[in-house]
Design a protein around this motif. Structure first.
Motif, short mmCIF file in Angstrom:
data_model
loop_
_atom_site.label_atom_id
_atom_site.label_comp_id
_atom_site.label_asym_id
_atom_site.label_seq_id
_atom_site.Cartn_x
_atom_site.Cartn_y
_atom_site.Cartn_z
N UNK A 2 33.19 27.90 33.76
CA UNK A 2 32.29 26.85 34.24
C UNK A 2 30.94 27.44 34.64
N UNK A 3 29.99 26.58 34.96
CA UNK A 3 28.65 27.04 35.27
C UNK A 3 28.57 27.93 36.49
N UNK A 4 29.29 27.60 37.57
CA UNK A 4 29.26 28.43 38.77
C UNK A 4 29.82 29.81 38.49
N UNK A 5 30.92 29.87 37.78
CA UNK A 5 31.51 31.17 37.44
C UNK A 5 30.51 32.04 36.67
N UNK A 6 29.84 31.44 35.71
CA UNK A 6 28.84 32.19 34.94
C UNK A 6 27.71 32.68 35.84
N UNK A 7 27.25 31.83 36.75
CA UNK A 7 26.17 32.23 37.67
C UNK A 7 26.64 33.32 38.63
N UNK A 8 27.88 33.24 39.07
CA UNK A 8 28.42 34.30 39.94
C UNK A 8 28.51 35.62 39.18
N UNK A 9 28.96 35.58 37.95
CA UNK A 9 29.02 36.81 37.15
C UNK A 9 27.63 37.37 36.90
N UNK A 10 26.65 36.50 36.66
CA UNK A 10 25.27 36.96 36.51
C UNK A 10 24.79 37.61 37.81
N UNK A 11 25.16 37.04 38.95
CA UNK A 11 24.76 37.61 40.25
C UNK A 11 25.43 38.97 40.46
N UNK A 12 26.69 39.10 40.06
CA UNK A 12 27.38 40.40 40.17
C UNK A 12 26.64 41.43 39.33
N UNK A 13 26.29 41.06 38.10
CA UNK A 13 25.54 41.97 37.23
C UNK A 13 24.21 42.36 37.87
N UNK A 14 23.54 41.37 38.45
CA UNK A 14 22.24 41.60 39.09
C UNK A 14 22.37 42.57 40.27
N UNK A 15 23.38 42.39 41.10
CA UNK A 15 23.58 43.28 42.25
C UNK A 15 23.87 44.69 41.78
N UNK A 29 34.64 43.14 46.88
CA UNK A 29 35.85 42.93 47.65
C UNK A 29 36.26 41.48 47.43
N UNK A 30 37.38 41.07 47.97
CA UNK A 30 37.81 39.69 47.84
C UNK A 30 38.29 39.34 46.44
N UNK A 31 38.22 38.06 46.13
CA UNK A 31 38.77 37.55 44.87
C UNK A 31 38.14 38.15 43.62
N UNK A 32 36.83 38.36 43.65
CA UNK A 32 36.19 38.95 42.47
C UNK A 32 36.62 40.40 42.27
N UNK A 33 36.86 41.15 43.36
CA UNK A 33 37.36 42.52 43.21
C UNK A 33 38.71 42.50 42.49
N UNK A 34 39.57 41.56 42.89
CA UNK A 34 40.87 41.44 42.24
C UNK A 34 40.68 41.15 40.75
N UNK A 35 39.81 40.18 40.42
CA UNK A 35 39.62 39.82 39.03
C UNK A 35 39.06 40.98 38.20
N UNK A 36 38.15 41.74 38.76
CA UNK A 36 37.62 42.90 38.03
C UNK A 36 38.68 43.97 37.88
N UNK A 37 39.56 44.10 38.85
CA UNK A 37 40.67 45.04 38.71
C UNK A 37 41.62 44.56 37.61
N UNK A 38 41.93 43.26 37.61
CA UNK A 38 42.85 42.71 36.62
C UNK A 38 42.23 42.59 35.23
N UNK A 39 40.90 42.50 35.18
CA UNK A 39 40.23 42.35 33.90
C UNK A 39 40.20 40.93 33.38
N UNK A 44 38.95 30.00 40.39
CA UNK A 44 37.56 29.79 40.83
C UNK A 44 37.28 30.54 42.14
N UNK A 45 36.04 30.91 42.33
CA UNK A 45 35.62 31.62 43.54
C UNK A 45 34.51 30.85 44.23
N UNK A 46 34.56 30.82 45.55
CA UNK A 46 33.54 30.14 46.35
C UNK A 46 32.29 31.00 46.45
N UNK A 47 32.50 32.32 46.60
CA UNK A 47 31.38 33.24 46.80
C UNK A 47 31.71 34.59 46.19
N UNK A 48 30.78 35.52 46.35
CA UNK A 48 30.97 36.88 45.85
C UNK A 48 30.87 37.81 47.06
#
Length: 177
Positions: A2-15, A29-39, A44-48
């Motif tokens: 979805x659009x938010x997920x794409x924007x969050x991934x863009x923000x992760x790349x930017x950071x 850390x948090x949910x995105x850390x888990x997802x990057x570990x799992x691949x 859905x995630x509320x924040x990064x």
């Protein structure tokens, strides 16, 4: 995706790009850390959520501020760095070291509390073509297990129970690749 997920991934790349050019260390850390570990994106995630060294927070805030991120007025910057841009939220919890050199909570009511040994030594996580520093799976599990103990007013959420199951399976079997 979805659009938010794409924007969050863009923000992760930017950071990660900003951290690389400024020499600021960050860890998901948090949910995105888990997802990057799992691949894979598991939910859905509320924040990064991130960690950074307290001493680097001003430099990180300035760099992201130059890219349109603004402070979240709901969280005092002395406690952690929370930034907003449109509907994407970034949250940087601060790290520090104690006199013994251990990684500790860097600010707030638990400042100085030791964090799990080896938390920052995990292999980078990967999701598609993006590689990102993440905290260790052991630390992710400990935080998910202990959160309701540390903050009894916030019982374990269904998503945290599901995350725990995914992380435990990954720790046992290795992440899917």
């Amino acid at each position: 995706m979805d659009g938010l997920e794409e924007r969050q991934l863009d923000a992760i790349r930017e950071v990660v790009e900003l951290a690389g050019t400024t020499g600021v260390a960050v860890w998901l850390r948090g949910g995105w850390a888990m997802d990057f570990h799992l691949g894979t994106v598991s939910r859905p995630h509320v924040d990064v959520d991130w960690y950074c060294w307290r001493r680097d927070a001003d430099r990180l805030a300035a760099g992201l501020g130059g890219r349109g991120w603004r402070p979240d007025p709901r969280m005092p910057v002395a406690t952690q760095l929370d930034l907003l841009r449109d509907d994407v939220e970034l949250s940087f919890a601060y790290l520090d070291r104690d006199a013994a050199g251990r990684v500790v909570v860097g600010a707030g009511p638990w400042a100085g509390t030791p964090l799990p040994a080896g938390m920052l030594d995990a292999p980078a996580g990967r999701l598609n073509s993006l590689t990102v520093p993440v905290i260790s799976v052991t630390a992710q599990i400990e935080f998910k297990e202990m959160f309701p103990v540390w903050m009894p007013e916030r019982p374990r959420r269904a998503k945290d129970a599901a995350d725990l199951a995914r992380l435990r399976a990954s720790a046992r079997d290795g992440p899917p690749r």
